[in-house]
Design a protein around this motif. Structure first.
Motif, mmCIF file in Angstrom:
data_model
loop_
_atom_site.group_PDB
_atom_site.id
_atom_site.type_symbol
_atom_site.label_atom_id
_atom_site.label_comp_id
_atom_site.label_asym_id
_atom_site.label_seq_id
_atom_site.Cartn_x
_atom_site.Cartn_y
_atom_site.Cartn_z
ATOM 1 N N VAL A 15 -64.366 24.860 -10.363
ATOM 2 C CA VAL A 15 -63.042 24.717 -10.980
ATOM 3 C C VAL A 15 -61.977 25.122 -9.970
ATOM 4 O O VAL A 15 -61.960 26.240 -9.472
ATOM 5 C CB VAL A 15 -62.897 25.492 -12.315
ATOM 6 C CG1 VAL A 15 -63.528 24.734 -13.459
ATOM 7 C CG2 VAL A 15 -63.448 26.890 -12.245
ATOM 8 N N ALA A 16 -61.116 24.154 -9.665
ATOM 9 C CA ALA A 16 -60.107 24.342 -8.606
ATOM 10 C C ALA A 16 -58.759 23.782 -9.051
ATOM 11 O O ALA A 16 -57.966 23.351 -8.229
ATOM 12 C CB ALA A 16 -60.571 23.635 -7.331
ATOM 13 N N ALA A 17 -58.513 23.800 -10.365
ATOM 14 C CA ALA A 17 -57.292 23.158 -10.879
ATOM 15 C C ALA A 17 -56.198 24.163 -11.229
ATOM 16 O O ALA A 17 -55.213 23.808 -11.867
ATOM 17 C CB ALA A 17 -57.632 22.293 -12.090
ATOM 18 N N ARG A 22 -50.090 33.520 -8.573
ATOM 19 C CA ARG A 22 -50.147 34.934 -8.172
ATOM 20 C C ARG A 22 -50.321 35.101 -6.663
ATOM 21 O O ARG A 22 -50.048 36.141 -6.109
ATOM 22 C CB ARG A 22 -51.285 35.656 -8.923
ATOM 23 C CG ARG A 22 -50.949 35.941 -10.370
ATOM 24 C CD ARG A 22 -52.164 36.381 -11.154
ATOM 25 N NE ARG A 22 -53.121 35.286 -11.308
ATOM 26 C CZ ARG A 22 -54.245 35.367 -12.003
ATOM 27 N NH1 ARG A 22 -54.568 36.491 -12.598
ATOM 28 N NH2 ARG A 22 -55.042 34.323 -12.110
ATOM 29 N N ALA A 104 -55.145 22.073 -18.609
ATOM 30 C CA ALA A 104 -54.081 23.084 -18.597
ATOM 31 C C ALA A 104 -54.649 24.497 -18.538
ATOM 32 O O ALA A 104 -53.963 25.423 -18.107
ATOM 33 C CB ALA A 104 -53.215 22.915 -19.840
ATOM 34 N N ARG A 106 -58.385 26.975 -17.722
ATOM 35 C CA ARG A 106 -59.664 26.934 -17.006
ATOM 36 C C ARG A 106 -60.730 26.284 -17.880
ATOM 37 O O ARG A 106 -61.528 25.456 -17.418
ATOM 38 C CB ARG A 106 -60.069 28.351 -16.595
ATOM 39 C CG ARG A 106 -61.331 28.410 -15.746
ATOM 40 C CD ARG A 106 -61.745 29.864 -15.518
ATOM 41 N NE ARG A 106 -62.940 29.966 -14.684
ATOM 42 C CZ ARG A 106 -64.170 29.755 -15.132
ATOM 43 N NH1 ARG A 106 -64.389 29.434 -16.391
ATOM 44 N NH2 ARG A 106 -65.201 29.868 -14.312
ATOM 45 N N SER A 109 -60.528 22.642 -17.877
ATOM 46 C CA SER A 109 -61.043 22.093 -16.613
ATOM 47 C C SER A 109 -62.570 22.032 -16.655
ATOM 48 O O SER A 109 -63.175 21.048 -16.219
ATOM 49 C CB SER A 109 -60.579 22.946 -15.423
ATOM 50 O OG SER A 109 -59.181 22.904 -15.303
HETATM 51 O O1 C5P Z 1 -56.409 31.624 -12.958
HETATM 52 P P1 C5P Z 1 -57.838 32.092 -12.972
HETATM 53 O O2 C5P Z 1 -58.030 33.327 -12.167
HETATM 54 O O3 C5P Z 1 -58.442 32.163 -14.316
HETATM 55 O O4 C5P Z 1 -58.614 30.929 -12.197
HETATM 56 C C1 C5P Z 1 -59.993 30.980 -11.988
HETATM 57 C C2 C5P Z 1 -60.462 29.629 -11.462
HETATM 58 O O5 C5P Z 1 -60.237 28.644 -12.464
HETATM 59 C C3 C5P Z 1 -59.716 29.169 -10.195
HETATM 60 O O6 C5P Z 1 -60.658 28.676 -9.246
HETATM 61 C C4 C5P Z 1 -58.784 28.092 -10.716
HETATM 62 O O7 C5P Z 1 -58.529 27.051 -9.776
HETATM 63 C C5 C5P Z 1 -59.555 27.534 -11.916
HETATM 64 N N1 C5P Z 1 -58.657 26.950 -12.931
HETATM 65 C C6 C5P Z 1 -58.812 25.606 -13.272
HETATM 66 N N2 C5P Z 1 -57.959 25.025 -14.191
HETATM 67 C C7 C5P Z 1 -56.959 25.746 -14.755
HETATM 68 C C8 C5P Z 1 -56.807 27.122 -14.431
HETATM 69 C C9 C5P Z 1 -57.677 27.702 -13.510
HETATM 70 O O8 C5P Z 1 -59.691 24.923 -12.728
HETATM 71 N N3 C5P Z 1 -56.144 25.145 -15.604
#
Ligand code: C5P
Length: 272
Positions: A15-17, A22, A104, A106, A109
């Motif tokens: 997951v890279a979305a 931060r 929108a 994790r 995704s």
């Molecule tokens: O923001 P967070 O720390 O929860 O993100 C953890 C992982 O989930 C990250 O690699 C981020 O790219 C991914 N993510 C995602 N889609 C989102 C939010 C986060 O794939 N809408």
């Protein structure tokens, strides 16, 4: 007779979305440079090096041409490496790389990626691209637990800080400090949770199907996949994670990650 358990056909979802706000780079975190490459490239290389994935399914921010191109370049590098190693005819061993639009949250995704897995998939590891330096050994520990019969398994680390619960101060206390301590957790029972988190595919699909109808408050409280599986009452096992698997979230994390790759610790510190 070989008594080693059969390894299930495994996909790794990366997951890279996320927006990466931060980190303060003004671009999705997956694109942020780390040791001369992007965070996502490091993460994908780590997954490929572990050698457990029949498919790598990457969720990127919708309509992001740069990250799309980066995933395609990674696929081409994999193919070129395989040719150099003299396995040109062994295409079946090369993981299929699939790119999907993330959502929108994790969890959304992850759901988008789950919908794009190959039909033969039996087990799935869900990995944060932000944990770009996760050692191969962690992938193997998770994968071995699945092969041994776990329906869900997560890599964890002991917690070094004392952890307390707090609530906002009210009344006269508000003039003293913003929060009041309400308790101290028993540290020896606490674990910090990392990725990749591994699941029998049907179990994770069931967990995400249930979560798809959460209201906004419930959805915001979902921070990993294992908690959705816990809600089903399925046992979640824990194996040892690694300090290098830190989630690159803040500018300090990026400095640490750069140090791990290039600094004096890089060459001599290889934690399994
Ligand atoms: O923001 P967070 O720390 O929860 O993100 C953890 C992982 O989930 C990250 O690699 C981020 O790219 C991914 N993510 C995602 N889609 C989102 C939010 C986060 O794939 N809408």
């Amino acid at each position: 007779m070989d008594s080693a358990p059969r390894t299930p056909v495994t996909a790794v979802i990366v997951v890279a979305a996320g927006s990466g706000q931060r980190l303060g780079y003004g671009m999705p975190k997956a694109k942020v440079p780390l040791g001369g490459d992007s965070i996502l490239t490091h993460a994908l290389r780590g997954v490929a090096a572990a050698g457990i994935a029949r498919q790598i399914c990457v969720a990127i921010p919708p309509g992001d041409p740069e990250l799309h191109a980066l995933c395609q370049a990674f696929t081409q590098d994999l193919q070129a490496e395989r040719r150099r190693a003299g396995h040109a005819g062994d295409g079946g061993q090369l993981p299929v790389v699939t790119i999907v639009d993330g959502g929108a949250t994790r969890a959304e995704s992850v759901r988008a990626a789950l919908a794009a897995l190959l039909p033969a998939t039996e087990a799935v590891l869900v990995h944060d691209a932000a944990r770009a330096l996760t050692p191969e050994a962690v992938f193997h520990r998770v994968s071995q637990a699945l092969a041994a019969g776990a329906l869900a398994v997560i890599p964890v680390m002991p917690v070094v800080d004392t952890v307390k619960t707090v609530e906002p101060t009210t009344g006269g206390g508000a003039a003293i400090a913003p929060e009041l301590v309400t308790g101290t957790a028993a540290r020896e029972t606490l674990r910090a949770v990392q990725t990749p988190q591994g699941f029998e595919l049907a179990t994770l699909r069931r967990a995400h199907d249930a979560a798809a109808s959460f209201d906004a408050g419930q959805a915001a409280a979902v921070t990993d996949d294992a908690m959705l599986v816990e809600l089903l009452g399925v046992p979640v096992y824990a194996v040892r994670g690694a300090s290098q698997s830190l989630k690159i979230t803040t500018p300090l994390d990026l400095i640490i990650a750069e140090g791990l790759l290039e600094g004096p610790l890089g060459a001599r510190w290889v934690e399994g």
